[in-house]
Design a protein around this motif. Structure first.
Motif, PDB file in Angstrom:
ATOM      1  N   VAL A  23     -58.323 106.199-111.242  1.00  0.00           N
ATOM      2  CA  VAL A  23     -57.014 106.874-110.587  1.00  0.00           C
ATOM      3  C   VAL A  23     -57.472 107.129-109.049  1.00  0.00           C
ATOM      4  N   LYS A  26     -57.536 103.770-107.112  1.00  0.00           N
ATOM      5  CA  LYS A  26     -56.008 103.427-106.890  1.00  0.00           C
ATOM      6  C   LYS A  26     -55.546 104.306-105.572  1.00  0.00           C
ATOM      7  N   TYR A  27     -55.812 105.740-105.719  1.00  0.00           N
ATOM      8  CA  TYR A  27     -55.276 106.489-104.587  1.00  0.00           C
ATOM      9  C   TYR A  27     -55.555 106.082-103.396  1.00  0.00           C
ATOM     10  N   GLU A  30     -54.027 102.612-102.363  1.00  0.00           N
ATOM     11  CA  GLU A  30     -52.530 103.016-102.320  1.00  0.00           C
ATOM     12  C   GLU A  30     -52.183 103.584-100.927  1.00  0.00           C
ATOM     13  N   ALA A 181     -52.336 110.833-109.871  1.00  0.00           N
ATOM     14  CA  ALA A 181     -51.687 109.813-110.228  1.00  0.00           C
ATOM     15  C   ALA A 181     -50.110 109.669-109.844  1.00  0.00           C
ATOM     16  N   LYS A 182     -49.720 111.129-109.913  1.00  0.00           N
ATOM     17  CA  LYS A 182     -48.282 111.396-109.517  1.00  0.00           C
ATOM     18  C   LYS A 182     -47.908 111.126-108.107  1.00  0.00           C
ATOM     19  N   ILE A 184     -49.535 108.689-106.577  1.00  0.00           N
ATOM     20  CA  ILE A 184     -49.456 107.387-106.161  1.00  0.00           C
ATOM     21  C   ILE A 184     -47.898 106.833-106.555  1.00  0.00           C
ATOM     22  N   SER A 185     -47.563 107.127-107.720  1.00  0.00           N
ATOM     23  CA  SER A 185     -46.075 106.730-108.056  1.00  0.00           C
ATOM     24  C   SER A 185     -46.016 107.021-109.539  1.00  0.00           C
ATOM     25  N   ASP A 187     -44.546 105.543-111.992  1.00  0.00           N
ATOM     26  CA  ASP A 187     -44.787 104.598-112.887  1.00  0.00           C
ATOM     27  C   ASP A 187     -46.283 104.435-112.989  1.00  0.00           C
ATOM     28  N   TYR A 188     -46.985 104.644-112.039  1.00  0.00           N
ATOM     29  CA  TYR A 188     -48.455 104.763-112.047  1.00  0.00           C
ATOM     30  C   TYR A 188     -48.974 106.067-112.998  1.00  0.00           C
ATOM     31  N   GLU A 191     -48.558 104.974-116.549  1.00  0.00           N
ATOM     32  CA  GLU A 191     -49.692 104.333-116.942  1.00  0.00           C
ATOM     33  C   GLU A 191     -51.121 105.047-117.251  1.00  0.00           C
ATOM     34  N   ALA A 192     -51.309 105.734-116.293  1.00  0.00           N
ATOM     35  CA  ALA A 192     -52.454 106.664-116.183  1.00  0.00           C
ATOM     36  C   ALA A 192     -52.291 107.591-117.582  1.00  0.00           C
TER      37      ALA A 192
END
Length: 412
Positions: A23, A26-27, A30, A181-182, A184-185, A187-188, A191-192
């Motif tokens: 995560v 990913k942050y 993105e 995670a929030k 990021i999006s 949707d992600y 998923e997380a």
């Protein structure tokens, strides 16, 4: 110790390594990199990031707006950047009263095709601090993840955790991971959340010891940086006292030689140079096709990984312990997208259990390139003199279900 308490402990390890790291990476990708590759980003932000290690004024400093504090070790910096003193520009260095007052950071450049997933929590934290937009809560969430990592390390002797303590730590980690995670999006974040739920239901097996080792390495890199900062402060204080009491002895040439010596100790050319890498392959592509997908072959990101056995035959003059440590470091810092993943290594005979991408294993040129990269890293980290002629043999054995081995060889 009950099995449940041990499972609690390793589930937290898995949550950090399998979910939190992912995560955070990913942050960064993105919200900080944007359209840039990680390599491009590191080169753009080199001045900010190099100064979390280098504390002196540098050739790119325009105004004293960057706080120069040694927060990481040189080894951590070299996870992101390669260093080549030949790229330094002489005029970029400045001296005042025989003391180096400005350094040249032109020697640093981002490692080619580097992936953001190589960063640990410590490096990710500083990348976000120095180059991020300081979104509300991010710094606090990463700090909480780092705190739990440290607490896990300090329980390494017993490797157990009560249900009550597990619940507290899990809630703390889950909240921090979901907070990032929030950002990021949505949707992600969903998923997380699924990954977190799956991790909570894990059946703990031996493979999670590797994840535990990763946690420990991450922690000790951070502690080593703290030790290095304290030691450097002592050295600086002694140097200042020597310069004050004996200014003639503490000349410009002495300081220059000191810096050059330290650089030589800390860096080593990673080129293979005069070392000939021989790769002996036992097993043919036809044999590789015999593996059943449900048994020895596993799919990962649409790639098929083939289990293999590797064994290094090194010159007797080389330090086997250093070679082992270099390969083990490569094993621990490997990323999921690497074409060669080392799973285990024996210090006795430098034999390894590894997984190699089927695409690479079936292409002699790609395989040679991948093994040369691995060996180049190993030679550098093991401090082998690559300007001396030597032969390094890599024996690669692909298990053959028909028990018929077909040898071939290539030269790196």
């Amino acid at each position: 110790m009950t099995q449940q308490h041990r499972n609690n402990y390793f589930k937290l390890v898995a949550l950090i390594v399998d979910v939190a790291y992912l995560v955070i990476s990913k942050y960064i990708k993105e919200k900080i990199l944007g359209p840039d590759s990680f390599e491009t980003f590191l080169n753009k932000e080199k001045h900010k990031l190099v100064h979390i290690y280098e504390t002196s004024q540098c050739c790119e400093c325009r105004i004293p707006s960057i706080k120069k504090e040694k927060l990481i070790s040189r080894k951590q910096l070299l996870i992101l950047y390669k260093s080549d003193e030949r790229n330094q520009i002489r005029d970029h260095k400045k001296y005042a009263r025989n003391k180096l007052t400005q350094i040249c950071i032109c020697e640093y450049s981002a490692k080619a095709q580097i992936d953001v997933r190589v960063v640990d929590i410590t490096l990710a934290n500083y990348i976000i601090q120095k180059c991020g937009k300081h979104a509300l809560g991010i710094d606090n969430w990463i700090e909480q993840i780092k705190d739990v990592r440290n607490e896990i390390f300090h329980l390494s002797d017993i490797q157990e955790m009560t249900d009550q303590m597990f619940g507290i730590k899990w809630t703390k980690l889950e909240g921090s991971i979901m907070g990032i995670a929030k950002e990021i999006s949505s949707d992600y974040a969903n998923e997380a959340e699924k990954h977190i739920m799956q991790t909570q239901k894990l059946t703990i097996i031996g493979d999670y010891m590797l994840k535990y080792e990763i946690i420990c390495r991450d922690y000790w890199r951070n502690k080593c940086a703290e030790f290095e900062r304290a030691q450097n402060q002592v050295i600086d204080e002694k140097a200042a006292a020597l310069q004050h009491t004996m200014p003639k002895l503490f000349s410009r040439s002495m300081e220059k030689e000191c810096h050059q010596t330290m650089r030589k100790i800390q860096t080593l050319d990673s080129m293979v140079n005069k070392i000939n890498v021989m790769v002996n392959i036992f097993g043919s592509e036809e044999n590789v096709e015999l593996f059943d997908d449900t048994e020895l072959v596993m799919k990962d990101n649409k790639r098929i990984l083939i289990p293999v056995f590797m064994q290094l035959d090194i010159p007797t003059s080389w330090d086997k312990t250093k070679v082992f440590e270099a390969i083990d470091e490569f094993r621990l810092t490997g990323t999921p997208d690497m074409n060669i993943r080392i799973k285990a290594i024996s210090i006795d005979d430098l034999s390894m259990y590894a997984e190699i991408s089927k695409q690479v294993l079936g292409n002699v040129h790609e395989l040679r390139s991948e093994i040369n990269k691995l060996m180049s890293t190993m030679l550098s980290d093991a401090e082998i003199d690559t300007m001396e002629n030597a032969e390094l043999c890599v024996n690669l054995n692909v298990p053959d279900t028909s028990e018929i081995a077909t040898p071939s060889s290539i030269v790196g």
